[in-house]
Every structure is written in structure tokens, then in C-alpha cells.
Design a protein around this motif. Structure first.
Motif, short mmCIF file in Angstrom:
data_model
loop_
_atom_site.label_atom_id
_atom_site.label_comp_id
_atom_site.label_asym_id
_atom_site.label_seq_id
_atom_site.Cartn_x
_atom_site.Cartn_y
_atom_site.Cartn_z
N LYS A 1 1.18 -1.25 -0.28
CA LYS A 1 0.39 -0.38 0.08
C LYS A 1 0.68 0.99 -0.21
CE LYS A 1 -4.45 -1.45 -0.41
NZ LYS A 1 -5.54 -0.04 -0.42
N GLU A 2 2.01 1.57 0.29
CA GLU A 2 2.84 2.29 0.59
C GLU A 2 3.34 2.89 -0.71
OE1 GLU A 2 3.53 4.87 2.36
OE2 GLU A 2 3.69 3.91 4.44
N THR A 3 3.56 1.67 -1.69
CA THR A 3 4.08 1.91 -3.16
C THR A 3 4.12 1.58 -4.09
OG1 THR A 3 6.67 2.52 -4.02
CG2 THR A 3 6.30 0.59 -2.55
N ALA A 4 3.21 1.49 -4.79
CA ALA A 4 3.24 0.96 -6.02
C ALA A 4 4.64 0.12 -6.75
CB ALA A 4 2.02 0.94 -7.31
N LYS A 5 5.50 1.47 -6.62
CA LYS A 5 7.11 0.67 -7.43
C LYS A 5 7.77 -0.27 -6.79
CE LYS A 5 6.13 5.05 -9.88
NZ LYS A 5 5.98 4.73 -10.80
N VAL A 6 8.00 -1.36 -8.15
CA VAL A 6 8.24 -2.39 -6.93
C VAL A 6 9.69 -2.57 -7.10
CG1 VAL A 6 9.07 -4.98 -7.69
CG2 VAL A 6 6.63 -3.96 -8.48
N ASP A 7 10.06 -1.58 -7.05
CA ASP A 7 11.62 -1.72 -7.38
C ASP A 7 12.07 -0.30 -6.27
OD1 ASP A 7 11.04 0.49 -8.33
OD2 ASP A 7 12.71 0.94 -9.11
N GLU A 8 11.02 -0.76 -5.69
CA GLU A 8 11.20 0.20 -3.62
C GLU A 8 10.77 -0.69 -2.76
OE1 GLU A 8 10.47 4.84 -3.39
OE2 GLU A 8 9.04 3.93 -2.90
N ARG A 9 10.42 -0.65 -3.34
CA ARG A 9 9.39 -1.75 -2.33
C ARG A 9 10.06 -2.49 -1.13
NH1 ARG A 9 4.45 -5.09 -5.16
NH2 ARG A 9 2.88 -2.74 -5.03
N PRO A 10 11.60 -3.71 -1.62
CA PRO A 10 12.66 -3.96 -0.27
C PRO A 10 13.11 -2.17 0.42
CG PRO A 10 13.01 -4.12 -2.60
CD PRO A 10 12.59 -3.55 -3.07
N THR A 11 13.45 -1.64 -0.25
CA THR A 11 13.89 -0.45 0.69
C THR A 11 12.88 0.00 1.85
OG1 THR A 11 15.37 0.40 -1.49
CG2 THR A 11 15.19 1.77 0.39
N VAL A 12 11.49 0.26 1.29
CA VAL A 12 9.97 0.43 1.98
C VAL A 12 10.29 -0.70 3.45
CG1 VAL A 12 8.08 0.53 2.58
CG2 VAL A 12 9.37 2.00 1.06
N ALA A 13 10.32 -1.53 2.37
CA ALA A 13 10.28 -3.10 3.89
C ALA A 13 11.38 -2.97 4.80
CB ALA A 13 10.78 -4.55 3.54
N GLY A 14 12.47 -2.53 4.42
CA GLY A 14 14.15 -1.83 5.43
C GLY A 14 13.58 -0.89 6.19
N VAL A 15 13.09 -0.29 5.73
CA VAL A 15 12.78 0.90 6.68
C VAL A 15 11.24 -0.45 8.03
CG1 VAL A 15 11.15 2.76 7.30
CG2 VAL A 15 12.77 3.09 4.81
N TYR A 16 10.91 -0.54 7.66
CA TYR A 16 9.95 -1.11 8.68
C TYR A 16 10.19 -1.86 9.50
CZ TYR A 16 5.78 1.43 6.05
OH TYR A 16 5.24 2.35 6.10
N LEU A 17 11.54 -2.49 8.99
CA LEU A 17 11.85 -4.20 9.33
C LEU A 17 12.92 -2.86 10.18
CD1 LEU A 17 12.23 -6.89 7.18
CD2 LEU A 17 11.83 -7.07 9.19
N ASN A 18 13.24 -1.95 10.66
CA ASN A 18 14.14 -1.29 11.26
C ASN A 18 13.66 -0.96 12.59
OD1 ASN A 18 16.73 -1.34 9.76
ND2 ASN A 18 16.36 0.77 8.16
N ARG A 19 12.35 -0.25 12.21
CA ARG A 19 11.58 0.31 12.90
C ARG A 19 11.15 -0.42 14.02
NH1 ARG A 19 7.62 4.36 9.84
NH2 ARG A 19 8.90 5.74 9.00
N LEU A 20 10.68 -1.55 13.40
CA LEU A 20 10.20 -2.79 14.42
C LEU A 20 11.51 -3.83 14.82
CD1 LEU A 20 8.53 -4.87 11.72
CD2 LEU A 20 8.17 -4.05 13.73
N GLN A 21 13.27 -3.44 14.77
CA GLN A 21 13.79 -3.66 15.67
C GLN A 21 14.22 -3.10 16.53
OE1 GLN A 21 16.88 -4.14 12.51
NE2 GLN A 21 16.00 -5.99 11.53
#
Length: 346
Positions: free
Chosen positions: A214-234
Motif C-alpha cells: 500500500k505504501e508504494t506501487a513501485k516494485v523496485d522501491e519495495r525492498p527499501t520501504v520494507a527495510g525501513v519498517y524492519l528497522n523500526r520493528l527492530q
């Protein structure tokens, strides 16, 4: 009249009768008996349909129902009706029609981007015989959920967007079983190992992927966005994901068709377990159905130190990322000014 002559007469009469009978049968069974203009049409015969119902279904498509009836009864179709989806072709004979009504045609069933289980069952009900209520019951009954390690909140995580093949008249319970089997095939050893490495279960990966999707429709950007959320969880930070707030607003109102383009400050205080501004960790379940690229983006997230991101007004559809709150504030102000100039409201 001698015996030979009598035999000859009987033989000739037999040939004549056989010829007449053969012509009659040929006319009934082997002459074109359709009346549709298309090259092909599909016929749907409901489960437990009677022969009378089949004739009603065929009546707009067949020139002569009596011809069809003659062949159907002679080939015992009238007492052995089959349900399903069947293909009829232009200029088929009655014989061909009866034969086709015994060949159930598989249906290609596709689904993706469904926001709720309710939306999913509505989608499936347009492609298969079971209605949305039967499908929802099959997908949410307690034994089925328990067998697959799910709850009503996480049930959507079972469904991996793809194209599947079913017979149109497949019962709802068997549809659920097949999709559950495909779910377990999808979560192969490689994906399970990657999820475990990140300290997540498959359902948690799916839930986080729904936010990334939902945050991004850009497939090439999704691993970066996912990394942000994983950092926040950690770091035990709230995810602070706007899509979860939007989901909470829709869930509270019961209107998942509304379009919300912008989240306002007051929205961030909505009391909901799905609001990741006021609740740490992941929401109780997926906020949408992510596509496979979003799931794999979580499993293969970029390793970086970004904690913040916001939309990039200079590159629509993409985001700018920051490792510090100060840098993020600069990016956020730039975006807010751009949105205000456009006059975007909910």
C-alpha cells in the motif's frame, strides 16, 4: 408368391425402412443445431440441475430443442445430467452438443489486490458457482482456520495472488482446501528460512507486505520501504504507516470503497488496533492482499539505516528516505507544501 420373391420384397422393404430410419437419425443427430452468432459460447449448468433446467438453459442457443432431446434421451444424458461449465461451438450438431455437455471446462480464476476477505469472496463468486456467503463460511470456519494457523483477522494471509484453475462447480470447501494447499506450496523452505531469519512468521511477513504494497506501487522501491519498517520493528518504534490508519478509518466506517488520498493529524489518533501510530508492532492482520513482489520485498529487504520516508514530489510514485528525524522533517515539509499547492483533500 414364392418364398424367394417374398424374401426379396421383405429385404427391399427392410432396406427402405433402414434408409428412412437412418435419414431420420442423421437429421436429428448430425445436422447443425445451434442458433448463436458467436464462434463459441459457454453454458453453465448448476449443481443438481434437472434435465428440464438444462433444456431451458439451452433453448436460446439451440435451433430445435426436440432434435437435442432426441439425442440426449437416446444417449441417456436426460438421466445423467452433469453440472459445470461447458463449451458450445457454432454449428454444432445435437450429438456434438450432448458430448460437450459431458466435458466440464476448467476455469482460470485470478485474484489480486483485494483489500478484505469480503472483497475477495465477492471476486471469486463472479468466477465460480459458490456464492460469496458460502465461500466466506468455508474460509472462516474454525476448523479450517485452526488447521492452517489462522484467525479471522489473519485469514486473508492464506491467499497468494495468482491465477488458479478450478472447475466452475467446485464446492466452496474444496476451493478453500486447494487454496490452502497452494499457500503451503508458496511458503517453501527458502521463504520460511528467510522469514525466520527476520524473526517473522509467514503471516507476519504477509501482514508487513500488505503495508509495503500500500505504501508504494513501485516494485523496485519495495525492498527499501520494507527495510525501513524492519528497522523500526527492530528498534521497537511504532511503524507509523499511513495505510494502516486509512484501513482503520475504513474498517470503522464499514466502507472499504471510499477513496482517502490524504491522512490528517486527527486521523492519527483514531482508536484502532490497526493504527500503527498509537500501537507498536504489526497490526492484527493484513490491511490488504499484497502481491508476490511485496511479500518477497519483505523477505529480501534492503539492509540500510533508514528510519523515515515520505513521498517524493520530484519523482511521483517514489519516496525519499532519511536516517535522522531532522532530515525527514525537511523532506516532509517539502512534500506537505507540494500537496497543499495541489489542493488535495480527502
Amino acid at each position: 408368391m414364392n418364398v424367394k420373391k417374398l424374401i426379396s420384397i421383405v429385404a427391399v422393404a427392410g432396406i427402405v425402412i433402414a434408409s428412412i430410419l437412418g435419414t431420420f437419425v442423421y437429421f436429428k443427430a448430425f445436422t447443425a443445431n445451434t442458433q448463436f452468432a458467436q464462434d463459441e459460447v459457454f453454458v453453465y449448468v448448476p449443481t443438481d440441475a434437472t434435465y428440464g433446467q438444462v433444456k431451458e438453459i439451452l433453448s436460446p442457443l439451440v435451433k430445435d430443442v426436440d432434435k437435442f432431446d432426441f439425442v440426449a434421451t437416446s444417449r441417456n444424458y436426460d438421466t445423467n445430467v452433469k453440472s459445470g461449465k461447458f463449451l458450445l461451438k457454432k454449428n454444432m450438431t445435437s450429438f456434438d452438443i450432448v458430448r460437450s455437455l459431458r466435458l466440464n471446462v476448467p476455469v482460470k480464476v485470478a485474484f489480486n489486490n483485494q483489500e478484505t476477505l469480503g472483497k475477495l469472496v465477492q471476486r471469486l463468486a463472479t468466477q465460480l458457482e459458490p456464492d460469496s456467503l458460502k465461500l466466506e463460511v468455508a474460509f472462516t470456519n474454525s476448523p479450517f482456520l485452526e488447521e492452517n494457523g489462522l484467525t479471522e483477522e489473519t485469514a486473508l494471509a492464506l491467499f497468494i495472488p495468482n491465477t488458479y484453475e478450478f472447475y466452475w462447480n467446485t464446492p466452496a470447501e474444496k476451493i478453500a482446501q486447494k487454496l490452502a494447499k497452494e499457500y503451503h506450496v508458496f511458503w517453501n523452505n527458502d521463504r520460511l528460512a528467510k522469514a525466520k531469519e527476520k524473526g517473522l512468521t509467514p503471516i507476519q511477513v504477509y501482514t508487513l507486505a500488505s503495508i509495503v504494497h500500500k505504501e508504494t506501487a513501485k516494485v523496485d522501491e519495495r525492498p527499501t520501504v520494507a527495510g525501513v519498517y524492519l528497522n523500526r520493528l527492530q528498534q521497537d518504534m511504532p511503524l507509523q504507516a499511513d495505510p494502516t490508519v486509512i484501513f482503520a478509518i475504513k474498517k470503522r466506517s464499514g466502507d472499504f470503497d471510499q477513496e482517502i488520498k490524504r491522512v490528517f493529524y486527527n486521523d492519527l489518533r483514531i482508536q484502532s488496533p490497526y493504527n500503527t501510530y498509537i500501537n507498536k508492532g504489526l497490526p492484527p492482520g493484513p490491511i490488504a492482499m499484497p502481491d508476490v513482489s511485496a511479500i518477497d520485498a519483505v523477505l529480501n529487504a534492503d539492509n540500510h539505516d533508514y528510519i523515515y520516508f515520505c513521498a517524493n514530489p520530484d519523482k511521483p510514485g517514489y519516496h525519499v528516505f532519511a536516517s535522522s528525524y531532522e532530515a525527514h522533517q525537511v523532506n516532509a515539509k517539502k512534500y506537505a507544501d507540494w500537496v497543499s499547492k495541489l489542493g488535495i483533500n480527502r
